[in-house]
Motif scaffolding. Structure first.
Motif, short mmCIF file in Angstrom:
data_model
loop_
_atom_site.label_atom_id
_atom_site.label_comp_id
_atom_site.label_asym_id
_atom_site.label_seq_id
_atom_site.Cartn_x
_atom_site.Cartn_y
_atom_site.Cartn_z
N MET A 1 0.84 -1.20 0.00
CA MET A 1 0.00 0.00 0.00
C MET A 1 0.87 1.25 0.00
O MET A 1 1.97 1.25 0.54
N LYS A 2 0.35 2.31 -0.57
CA LYS A 2 1.01 3.61 -0.47
C LYS A 2 0.02 4.59 0.17
O LYS A 2 -1.05 4.85 -0.39
N LEU A 3 0.38 5.06 1.36
CA LEU A 3 -0.55 5.86 2.15
C LEU A 3 -0.15 7.33 2.19
O LEU A 3 1.04 7.64 2.34
N LEU A 4 -1.16 8.18 2.11
CA LEU A 4 -0.98 9.59 2.45
C LEU A 4 -1.59 9.78 3.83
O LEU A 4 -2.78 9.54 4.02
N VAL A 5 -0.75 10.13 4.81
CA VAL A 5 -1.23 10.35 6.17
C VAL A 5 -1.23 11.85 6.41
O VAL A 5 -0.17 12.49 6.38
N THR A 6 -2.42 12.44 6.63
CA THR A 6 -2.44 13.88 6.94
C THR A 6 -2.31 14.05 8.45
O THR A 6 -2.81 13.22 9.22
N GLY A 7 -1.60 15.10 8.86
CA GLY A 7 -1.43 15.34 10.30
C GLY A 7 -0.52 14.32 10.98
O GLY A 7 -0.64 14.08 12.18
N GLY A 8 0.40 13.77 10.21
CA GLY A 8 1.29 12.72 10.74
C GLY A 8 2.34 13.22 11.71
O GLY A 8 3.03 12.42 12.34
N ALA A 9 2.48 14.55 11.83
CA ALA A 9 3.46 15.07 12.79
C ALA A 9 2.81 15.38 14.15
O ALA A 9 3.47 15.87 15.06
N GLY A 10 1.52 15.10 14.27
CA GLY A 10 0.83 15.33 15.55
C GLY A 10 0.92 14.08 16.43
O GLY A 10 1.66 13.14 16.15
N PHE A 11 0.14 14.11 17.49
CA PHE A 11 0.19 13.02 18.48
C PHE A 11 -0.20 11.66 17.88
O PHE A 11 0.63 10.74 17.78
N ILE A 12 -1.45 11.52 17.45
CA ILE A 12 -1.90 10.20 17.00
C ILE A 12 -1.26 9.85 15.66
O ILE A 12 -0.83 8.70 15.43
N GLY A 13 -1.17 10.85 14.76
CA GLY A 13 -0.60 10.60 13.43
C GLY A 13 0.82 10.06 13.51
O GLY A 13 1.19 9.12 12.79
#
Ligand code: NAD
Ligand code: TYD
Length: 336
Positions: A1-13
Motif C-alpha cells: 500500500m502507499k498511504l498519504l497520512v495527513t497530520g502525521g506530525a501530531g500526536f496520534i498521526g
C-alpha cells in the motif's frame, strides 16, 4: 500500500506512522502536515531516515499541494485537524477552516485521484455529552449533538465524508474514537499536562468539580483499530473505537498520576470550569469487535504508568514544547 497520512506530525498521526512502518514495513507513507503549533517532526525523529517514509510540509486547504501529494497514493488516512476543545472556544474559525474546509478539499482531491480508500479519523465528541447517571453509551446509531466549536467542526467533516461516499461513490470509512493517551501527546491535553506540570513542580489544574468522565483509549489500540478497518472494514461504514471499560473521573486520573509520581493531593488545584463542558463520554465498541474482531488490549492503569514513565524519560521533548508559544497559551488559559 502507499498511504498519504495527513497530520502525521501530531500526536496520534506520528504514533500511527511508527505503528504502520513497524507492522507493514514494505508499505510507503507520505506524511502531509502543515506543522502548526501541534505538529512536531521530533515525534518522528527515529523514522525520518526510513526509505519508505517521506514528508510534505503543506496545508490540507491548499488544493494544488493536496492534488500533487495524492497523485501517487492508493490510501488516505486523515488525521490533520485542530484538535483541542479549549482552543476552539477562543478561536473557532481556525477549526472550521482546517476541520471542515480542509476535509472537503482532501475529499475533492481523493475523488480526482481515484484513491482506493479515504479513511477519516474522528471523535466521539460529535455525539455530545452523556449524564453521569446513565449507563447508556455512544453507538454508531447515536444522533449527532456536538456542543463545542471543536466537536461541531468534526461533525461537519464527518457529514462531508459520508456525503462524498453516498453522492460521488468515494470509498470512505470513518472511525470515531474516544480520548487517546500515550507518548508524544501535546501537553495541552489533560493527561500530559498533568504529568508534565507535576514533573515541573506545578499543580494539576482540574476544571470545575473534577467529576467529568472520559473513555480513555491507549493510542496503539487506536492505531490497530484503524489498521483493521483499512484491511477488513466495509466501505461506507463508521466504526466506534473506545478503551477499557473503567470510567474514572478526572479527579481520579489526577490522583493516579500523583501516586505514580510520589506526590500528594496538594498538587491538585481546582480551577474555573470550561464553558459547555461535556459531562461524560462512553463508547460501545461492539460493532468493531463483532464485525472486525478488534478490541482494546491495553489496560488503563498499566498504560498510564508506562505513559508517565515515557514523559519522565523524554523530558527534553516536552520541555522544548513548553518553552515556546505554549507559555503564552498557558498564561491565557490558566492565568499566571
Ligand atoms: P494533534 O493536534 O496532536 O495533531 C494535529 C496535526 O495536524 C498536527 O501535526 C498539525 O500540524 C496538523 N495540521 C493541523 N492543521 C493542518 C492543516 N491545515 N494542514 C495540514 N496539517 C495540519 O491531533 P491528534 O490528537 O493527533 O488528533 C488527530 C486526529 O484524531 C484529529 O482529527 C482529532 O480530531 C482526532 N481525535 C483525537 C483524539 C485525541 O484524544 N487526541 C480523540 C478522538 C479523535
Ligand atoms: P482534554 O484532554 O482537553 O480532552 P477533551 O476535552 O477533548 O475530552 O480534557 C479531558 C478532560 O480533562 C476534560 O473533561 C477536561 C478536563 N481538563 C481539566 O480538568 N483540566 C485541564 O487543564 C484540561 C486541559 C482538561
Amino acid at each position: 500500500m502507499k498511504l498519504l497520512v495527513t497530520g502525521g506530525a501530531g500526536f496520534i498521526g506520528s504514533n500511527f506512522i511508527r505503528y504502520w512502518l513497524t507492522n507493514h514495513p514494505d508499505d510507503q507513507i507520505i506524511n502531509y502536515d502543515l506543522l502548526t503549533y501541534a505538529g512536531n517532526l521530533e515525534n518522528l525523529a527515529d523514522i525520518a531516515g526510513n526509505p519508505n517514509y517521506s514528508f510534505v510540509h503543506a496545508d490540507i486547504c491548499d488544493l494544488t499541494s493536496v492534488n500533487r501529494a495524492m497523485s501517487t497514493v492508493d490510501t488516505v488516512v486523515h488525521f490533520a485537524a485542530e484538535s483541542h476543545v479549549d482552543r476552539s472556544i477562543t478561536d473557532p474559525s481556525s477549526f472550521v477552516r482546517t476541520n471542515v474546509l480542509g476535509t472537503q478539499i482532501l475529499l475533492e482531491a481523493a475523488l480526482k485521484n481515484d484513491v482506493k480508500r479515504f479513511h477519516h479519523v474522528s471523535t466521539d465528541e460529535v455525539f455530545g455529552a452523556l449524564s453521569l447517571e446513565t449507563s447508556e453509551k455512544f453507538k454508531e446509531s447515536t444522533n449527532y449533538n456536538p456542543r463545542s466549536p471543536y466537536s461541531a467542526s468534526k461533525a461537519g467533516s464527518d457529514h462531508l465524508v459520508r456525503a462524498y461516499g453516498v453522492t460521488y461513490g468515494l470509498p470512505i470509512t470513518i472511525t470515531n474514537c474516544s480520548n487517546n493517551f500515550g507518548p508524544y501527546m501535546f501537553p495541552e491535553k489533560f493527561i500530559p499536562l498533568a504529568i508534565t506540570n507535576v514533573l515541573e513542580g506545578k499543580k494539576i489544574p482540574v476544571y470545575g468539580d473534577g467529576l467529568y468522565v472520559r473513555d480513555w483509549l491507549y493510542v496503539d489500540d487506536h492505531c490497530r483499530a484503524i489498521d483493521i478497518v483499512l484491511q477488513k472494514g466495509k466501505v461506507g461504514e463508521t466504526y466506534l473505537v473506545g478503551g477499557m471499560t473503567e470510567l474514572y473521573p478526572n479527579i481520579e486520573i489526577a490522583r493516579k498520576i500523583l501516586k505514580l509520581l510520589d506526590k500528594d493531593e496538594s498538587f491538585i488545584e481546582f480551577v474555573k470550569d470550561r464553558p459547555g463542558h461535556d459531562r461524560k463520554y462512553d463508547i460501545d465498541w461492539t460493532k468493531i469487535k463483532t464485525e472486525l474482531g478488534w478490541e482494546p488490549k491495553f489496560s488503563f492503569d498499566e498504560w498510564l504508568e508506562k505513559t508517565v514513565l515515557w514523559y519522565k524519560r523524554n523530558e527534553q521533548w516536552w520541555k522544548n514544547i513548553k518553552s515556546g508559544e505554549y507559555k503564552q497559551y498557558y498564561t491565557k488559559q490558566y492565568g499566571k
